[in-house]
Write a protein that holds these residues in place. Sequence first.
Motif, mmCIF file in Angstrom:
data_model
loop_
_atom_site.group_PDB
_atom_site.id
_atom_site.type_symbol
_atom_site.label_atom_id
_atom_site.label_comp_id
_atom_site.label_asym_id
_atom_site.label_seq_id
_atom_site.Cartn_x
_atom_site.Cartn_y
_atom_site.Cartn_z
ATOM 1 N N SER A 139 -53.904 -32.044 -39.285
ATOM 2 C CA SER A 139 -54.536 -32.101 -38.030
ATOM 3 C C SER A 139 -55.632 -31.556 -38.155
ATOM 4 C CB SER A 139 -53.834 -29.843 -37.948
ATOM 5 O OG SER A 139 -54.417 -29.125 -38.904
ATOM 6 N N HIS A 140 -56.425 -32.218 -38.662
ATOM 7 C CA HIS A 140 -57.734 -31.832 -39.276
ATOM 8 C C HIS A 140 -58.003 -33.005 -38.554
ATOM 9 C CE1 HIS A 140 -59.185 -28.266 -40.912
ATOM 10 N NE2 HIS A 140 -57.874 -27.895 -41.454
ATOM 11 N N ALA A 141 -57.232 -34.232 -38.593
ATOM 12 C CA ALA A 141 -57.864 -35.707 -38.131
ATOM 13 C C ALA A 141 -57.836 -35.375 -36.701
ATOM 14 C CB ALA A 141 -56.642 -36.479 -38.560
ATOM 15 N N ALA A 142 -57.190 -34.292 -35.563
ATOM 16 C CA ALA A 142 -57.429 -34.654 -34.539
ATOM 17 C C ALA A 142 -58.461 -34.296 -33.908
ATOM 18 C CB ALA A 142 -56.894 -33.474 -33.588
ATOM 19 N N PHE A 143 -59.753 -34.740 -33.152
ATOM 20 C CA PHE A 143 -60.375 -34.542 -32.305
ATOM 21 C C PHE A 143 -60.409 -35.299 -30.577
ATOM 22 C CE2 PHE A 143 -64.534 -34.858 -30.285
ATOM 23 C CZ PHE A 143 -65.563 -33.330 -30.087
ATOM 24 N N THR A 144 -60.126 -33.732 -29.883
ATOM 25 C CA THR A 144 -60.165 -34.350 -28.264
ATOM 26 C C THR A 144 -60.589 -33.266 -27.893
ATOM 27 O OG1 THR A 144 -57.603 -34.630 -28.912
ATOM 28 C CG2 THR A 144 -59.005 -34.087 -26.245
ATOM 29 N N PRO A 145 -62.325 -33.608 -26.877
ATOM 30 C CA PRO A 145 -63.095 -32.862 -26.485
ATOM 31 C C PRO A 145 -62.094 -32.675 -25.414
ATOM 32 C CG PRO A 145 -63.181 -35.128 -25.619
ATOM 33 C CD PRO A 145 -62.499 -34.976 -26.752
ATOM 34 N N SER A 146 -63.045 -30.689 -25.640
ATOM 35 C CA SER A 146 -62.644 -29.797 -23.629
ATOM 36 C C SER A 146 -62.455 -30.329 -23.270
ATOM 37 C CB SER A 146 -62.895 -27.970 -24.295
ATOM 38 O OG SER A 146 -62.572 -27.715 -23.290
ATOM 39 N N ALA A 147 -61.696 -30.289 -21.838
ATOM 40 C CA ALA A 147 -62.325 -30.653 -20.378
ATOM 41 C C ALA A 147 -62.826 -30.177 -19.892
ATOM 42 C CB ALA A 147 -60.995 -29.704 -19.594
ATOM 43 N N GLN A 148 -63.084 -28.805 -20.739
ATOM 44 C CA GLN A 148 -64.260 -27.849 -20.169
ATOM 45 C C GLN A 148 -65.660 -27.777 -21.134
ATOM 46 O OE1 GLN A 148 -61.342 -25.647 -20.948
ATOM 47 N NE2 GLN A 148 -60.981 -26.341 -18.611
ATOM 48 N N ARG A 149 -65.916 -29.445 -21.806
ATOM 49 C CA ARG A 149 -66.251 -29.137 -22.245
ATOM 50 C C ARG A 149 -67.657 -29.087 -22.206
ATOM 51 N NH1 ARG A 149 -70.332 -33.595 -25.323
ATOM 52 N NH2 ARG A 149 -69.376 -33.123 -27.148
ATOM 53 N N THR A 150 -69.518 -28.280 -22.253
ATOM 54 C CA THR A 150 -70.346 -28.193 -21.810
ATOM 55 C C THR A 150 -71.494 -29.933 -21.867
ATOM 56 O OG1 THR A 150 -70.760 -25.996 -21.684
ATOM 57 C CG2 THR A 150 -72.460 -27.235 -21.505
ATOM 58 N N ILE A 202 -74.953 -28.888 -30.431
ATOM 59 C CA ILE A 202 -73.580 -30.131 -29.784
ATOM 60 C C ILE A 202 -72.255 -29.749 -30.370
ATOM 61 C CG2 ILE A 202 -72.706 -31.634 -28.998
ATOM 62 C CD1 ILE A 202 -75.517 -32.101 -28.120
ATOM 63 N N MET A 203 -72.111 -30.242 -31.716
ATOM 64 C CA MET A 203 -71.258 -30.245 -33.013
ATOM 65 C C MET A 203 -70.491 -28.883 -32.678
ATOM 66 S SD MET A 203 -71.013 -32.955 -35.843
ATOM 67 C CE MET A 203 -69.148 -32.499 -36.765
ATOM 68 N N ALA A 204 -71.782 -28.258 -33.186
ATOM 69 C CA ALA A 204 -70.896 -26.591 -33.382
ATOM 70 C C ALA A 204 -70.114 -26.298 -32.147
ATOM 71 C CB ALA A 204 -71.738 -24.842 -33.997
ATOM 72 N N ALA A 205 -70.223 -26.375 -30.936
ATOM 73 C CA ALA A 205 -69.146 -25.717 -29.884
ATOM 74 C C ALA A 205 -68.146 -26.606 -30.035
ATOM 75 C CB ALA A 205 -70.278 -26.353 -28.462
ATOM 76 N N ASP A 206 -68.330 -27.737 -29.924
ATOM 77 C CA ASP A 206 -66.946 -29.273 -30.459
ATOM 78 C C ASP A 206 -65.970 -28.848 -31.815
ATOM 79 O OD1 ASP A 206 -67.823 -30.603 -28.354
ATOM 80 O OD2 ASP A 206 -68.735 -32.186 -29.619
ATOM 81 N N LEU A 207 -66.941 -28.437 -32.770
ATOM 82 C CA LEU A 207 -65.843 -27.637 -34.053
ATOM 83 C C LEU A 207 -65.248 -26.495 -34.166
ATOM 84 C CD1 LEU A 207 -68.760 -28.886 -37.131
ATOM 85 C CD2 LEU A 207 -66.052 -29.572 -36.373
ATOM 86 N N ALA A 208 -65.525 -25.554 -32.644
ATOM 87 C CA ALA A 208 -64.827 -24.255 -32.245
ATOM 88 C C ALA A 208 -63.340 -24.243 -31.697
ATOM 89 C CB ALA A 208 -65.947 -23.606 -31.455
ATOM 90 N N GLU A 259 -81.569 -18.396 -33.768
ATOM 91 C CA GLU A 259 -80.381 -17.601 -33.959
ATOM 92 C C GLU A 259 -79.671 -19.373 -34.138
ATOM 93 O OE1 GLU A 259 -77.390 -14.942 -31.377
ATOM 94 O OE2 GLU A 259 -77.460 -17.029 -30.266
ATOM 95 N N SER A 260 -78.554 -18.934 -35.343
ATOM 96 C CA SER A 260 -78.101 -20.563 -35.184
ATOM 97 C C SER A 260 -77.057 -20.618 -34.058
ATOM 98 C CB SER A 260 -76.508 -19.867 -36.878
ATOM 99 O OG SER A 260 -75.899 -20.950 -37.581
ATOM 100 N N VAL A 261 -77.181 -21.745 -34.818
ATOM 101 C CA VAL A 261 -75.808 -22.995 -32.947
ATOM 102 C C VAL A 261 -74.335 -21.928 -33.604
ATOM 103 C CG1 VAL A 261 -77.825 -25.188 -33.192
ATOM 104 C CG2 VAL A 261 -75.648 -25.278 -35.082
ATOM 105 N N LEU A 262 -74.206 -21.692 -35.160
ATOM 106 C CA LEU A 262 -72.828 -21.964 -35.157
ATOM 107 C C LEU A 262 -73.024 -19.888 -34.271
ATOM 108 C CD1 LEU A 262 -72.392 -22.408 -38.926
ATOM 109 C CD2 LEU A 262 -72.371 -23.967 -36.863
ATOM 110 N N ALA A 263 -72.808 -19.123 -34.741
ATOM 111 C CA ALA A 263 -72.956 -17.723 -33.795
ATOM 112 C C ALA A 263 -72.211 -17.213 -33.100
ATOM 113 C CB ALA A 263 -74.822 -17.432 -33.581
ATOM 114 N N PRO A 264 -72.575 -17.959 -31.941
ATOM 115 C CA PRO A 264 -71.604 -18.086 -30.499
ATOM 116 C C PRO A 264 -69.879 -18.791 -31.207
ATOM 117 C CG PRO A 264 -73.189 -19.303 -30.405
ATOM 118 C CD PRO A 264 -73.901 -19.837 -31.031
ATOM 119 N N TYR A 265 -69.979 -18.699 -32.086
ATOM 120 C CA TYR A 265 -68.716 -19.146 -32.230
ATOM 121 C C TYR A 265 -67.868 -18.571 -33.429
ATOM 122 C CZ TYR A 265 -71.121 -22.958 -29.608
ATOM 123 O OH TYR A 265 -70.944 -24.091 -28.531
#
Length: 479
Positions: free
Chosen positions: A41-52, A91-97, A338-344
């Motif tokens: 499943s880690h092969a998948a990446f589809t940007p969220s429709a609500q992507r900032t 940006i990538m942290a938000a996507d990886l979440a 603050e780390s970019v990872l903190a929100p996630y």
Amino acid sequence: MNAKKAKKPKRPVPPPGGRYGTEKERAARGRAARSAAPRSSHAAFTPSAQRTDPVDLIEAQSARRVQELVPIRYGRMSESPFRFYRGAAGIMAADLAGTPRSGLTAQLCGDAHMLNFRLLASPERRLMFDINDFDETLPGPWEWDVKRLAASLVIAGRANGFSDRQRASVVRAAVRSYRERMRAFAGLGNLDVWYTRFEADDLQRQFAPVLGSADRDRWERARDKAREHDTLQAFDKLTRVVGGRRVIASEPPLLVRLADLLPDAEHHALEKRISRLIESYGRSLSSDRRFLLESYRVADMARKVVGVGSVGTRCWIVLLLGKDDRDPLFLQAKEADESVLAPYAGPGAFRTQGERVVAGQRLMQATSDIFLGWERLQGIDGRRRDFYVRQLRDWKGIVVAENLSPKRMKLFGTLCGATLARAHARSGDRIAIASYLGGGDVFDRALATFAELYADQNEKDHQALLDAVRAGRVRAEAA
């Protein structure tokens, strides 16, 4: 009546088998995690429709930075998709979440792209290979670091004109190295894992059978060059004598003495604050290192622009002198946000962001700078900001991605994967992670697919920044 004496809280008793349980329980936990997040499943990446919008994310970071330096950040990120990627950890942290998670965690670098792996000096004056930058470090899903490394290899490979097959080979080699090393670490005792380190001399012997004479010569030159990048080299390059006094030489806008940066009253006030920071941050060092620090005196200080993603954060370099004017020590006090990872991934356990960075670095690196520490500083604007402090330059050698052939990038990726596995094995449940990964190449192949998909997204985000610059939405400057 005497008040009752307060009871001391009981020290928690570790469960059988330590923090994570018994070896059998840990292995079972790793296998069970495959149900929640199959390795494929880690092969998948589809940007969220609500992507900032990516430019909105970059601008939100920039709003907290030195505004006159922000255009330099955009200028550097505009240069290429790879330079953009280096500045786009948020940006990538938000996507990886939104990607699959095994549920197993480790201390993350948070920005584990390939150029954050390099040659460094140990306190024993040995040349090591390790992770370098920990501005974004935080506990989180171990997969996130591996995915950031994998995507960086694809993006660099595209810039170098590698074919699809060559890029896949590079990524699979790096991820296989991570997986196999993690499985090896799972079989070692805790102290054996903790003491594992990758010394440059040992690496040369290890890779000698697969290197040609030209590559061996290149490695020798890289080691020699890294050893030349020391405090004395920085001293000769960055300072000059003015009126009989050794001072930092300004090179605006990338390096500016405080005396040239601010009016007299303001620069004297900031110099006093930074001097107090250097004095008080010593409390975060061990007593012997604090004693060594106290043998130096502050001679001059300047503002320095560093990196790509860090451009605009407050970064002060401080020249200290020891027994005489040819006995320098350069310290760098860098703002820690603050780390970019903190929100996630959550905010972490530390009171200040500087301590977060230092604690993460000490946990992940095999050996760290003897002057690594943290403190808070109140600026002349009255705001308190967190900083971490380390030596400016101490035997650092970085690979030039553009010079790597497919074969050399494959070897470099293999070394990065092994190094990242060692860092994660120190802080995470190495037995559970190894059990999750297994002996096959399912995860390796999945990440090769993910990395290509994310490289596509990174190119679109880079183009979005170029469009924003052309439209006048943001301003970019070359520097």
